[in-house]
Design a protein around this motif. Structure first.
Motif, PDB file in Angstrom:
ATOM      1  N   HIS A 176      -4.169   0.418   3.697  1.00 19.31           N
ATOM      2  CA  HIS A 176      -5.074   1.561   3.545  1.00 19.31           C
ATOM      3  C   HIS A 176      -4.410   2.725   2.818  1.00 19.31           C
ATOM      4  CE1 HIS A 176      -8.612   0.015   5.491  1.00 19.31           C
ATOM      5  NE2 HIS A 176      -7.791  -0.629   6.312  1.00 19.31           N
ATOM      6  N   ASN A 178      -2.281   2.206   0.376  1.00 19.33           N
ATOM      7  CA  ASN A 178      -2.376   1.726  -1.000  1.00 19.33           C
ATOM      8  C   ASN A 178      -3.790   1.926  -1.542  1.00 19.33           C
ATOM      9  OD1 ASN A 178      -2.291  -1.273  -2.842  1.00 19.33           O
ATOM     10  ND2 ASN A 178      -1.012   0.484  -3.281  1.00 19.33           N
ATOM     11  N   ALA A 179      -4.797   1.672  -0.699  1.00 19.53           N
ATOM     12  CA  ALA A 179      -6.193   1.861  -1.116  1.00 19.53           C
ATOM     13  C   ALA A 179      -6.456   3.319  -1.471  1.00 19.53           C
ATOM     14  CB  ALA A 179      -7.142   1.404  -0.014  1.00 19.53           C
ATOM     15  N   LEU A 180      -5.900   4.237  -0.672  1.00 23.40           N
ATOM     16  CA  LEU A 180      -6.094   5.663  -0.923  1.00 23.40           C
ATOM     17  C   LEU A 180      -5.592   6.057  -2.307  1.00 23.40           C
ATOM     18  CD1 LEU A 180      -7.065   8.293   0.452  1.00 23.40           C
ATOM     19  CD2 LEU A 180      -4.716   8.619   1.221  1.00 23.40           C
ATOM     20  N   PHE A 181      -4.546   5.377  -2.774  1.00 26.21           N
ATOM     21  CA  PHE A 181      -3.997   5.651  -4.099  1.00 26.21           C
ATOM     22  C   PHE A 181      -4.581   4.714  -5.165  1.00 26.21           C
ATOM     23  CE2 PHE A 181      -1.038   7.897  -1.432  1.00 26.21           C
ATOM     24  CZ  PHE A 181      -0.772   9.029  -2.165  1.00 26.21           C
ATOM     25  N   GLY A 182      -5.757   4.150  -4.879  1.00 20.57           N
ATOM     26  CA  GLY A 182      -6.480   3.359  -5.865  1.00 20.57           C
ATOM     27  C   GLY A 182      -5.811   2.042  -6.211  1.00 20.57           C
ATOM     28  N   TYR A 183      -5.073   1.490  -5.283  1.00 22.92           N
ATOM     29  CA  TYR A 183      -4.390   0.205  -5.459  1.00 22.92           C
ATOM     30  C   TYR A 183      -3.453   0.194  -6.674  1.00 22.92           C
ATOM     31  CZ  TYR A 183      -7.694  -1.340  -1.949  1.00 22.92           C
ATOM     32  OH  TYR A 183      -8.433  -1.456  -0.795  1.00 22.92           O
ATOM     33  N   GLU A 184      -2.947   1.377  -7.021  1.00 23.80           N
ATOM     34  CA  GLU A 184      -1.968   1.429  -8.098  1.00 23.80           C
ATOM     35  C   GLU A 184      -0.719   0.671  -7.652  1.00 23.80           C
ATOM     36  OE1 GLU A 184      -1.879   2.662 -11.214  1.00 23.80           O
ATOM     37  OE2 GLU A 184      -4.004   3.167 -11.061  1.00 23.80           O
TER      38      GLU A 184
END
Length: 196
Positions: A176, A178-184
């Motif tokens: 989650h 990582n998701a917050l950072f747009g899966y960069e």
């Protein structure tokens, strides 16, 4: 903290201190402490095993917080038992770190240094809540218990939290985040045995 040679650090001391020494302080002074966090470390060096409570407040609040910590019965008992060797407090007469970013890693970019205290406060609050839930699940421990019994109790709590981290940390926290950072994608320096 005491760390006998050829032994693992007493990692369960950290949740004990967070729950029984620092949580009451946070409850009492939450309106006056703008940012706070825990820091845990253990390395075979001169600093050894340390548990830190880092917070951002004015000097008068800091003095009251320090007095509350110093007068804590559990802290005094653990020091008398030789489990805690020393407790150290900042000098509030001289503000050496006036900015929020001053306790962040200097190797990070300035935006990360300034944002880190907010992030780690949330993480610290989550960890403290997991400790509280672990204590409740285990049925709490009598306030008059011996140091040995208290340590055994918090060893179990620490093991429960470790098991939760191993089982759920990848999805609940790392995925989650990582998701917050747009899966960069991010750069990870690998040896293997993955810990973050």
């Amino acid at each position: 903290m005491d760390w006998p040679k050829d032994a693992e650090p007493l990692w369960h001391m950290d949740p004990l201190l967070a729950h029984r020494v620092i949580a009451p302080v946070l409850s009492r002074y939450s309106e006056e402490i703008s940012l706070w966090r825990f820091h845990r470390r253990a390395a075979p060096d001169a600093s050894g095993h340390q548990f830190s409570f880092i917070f951002y407040a004015d000097p008068q609040v800091a003095d009251r917080v320090f007095a509350s910590i110093r007068s804590n019965r559990i802290l005094k008992d653990m020091k008398s038992a030789g489990i805690i060797l020393e407790d150290v407090y900042d000098d509030t007469g001289r503000i050496s770190k006036p900015n929020v970013e001053d306790t962040s890693d200097r190797n990070w970019s300035l935006p990360i240094q300034k944002s880190w205290p907010y992030f780690i406060m949330g993480v610290s609050q989550t960890w403290l809540d997991l400790i509280e839930q672990g204590v409740v699940q285990r049925g709490k421990i009598d306030r008059s218990a011996s140091c040995r019994d208290i340590l055994a109790f918090y060893k179990g709590v620490n093991e429960d939290i470790g098991a939760t981290w191993q089982k759920e940390g990848q999805h609940a926290f790392l995925h989650h985040l990582n998701a917050l950072f747009g899966y960069e994608p991010l750069v990870i320096y690998e040896k293997r045995l993955t810990t973050f």
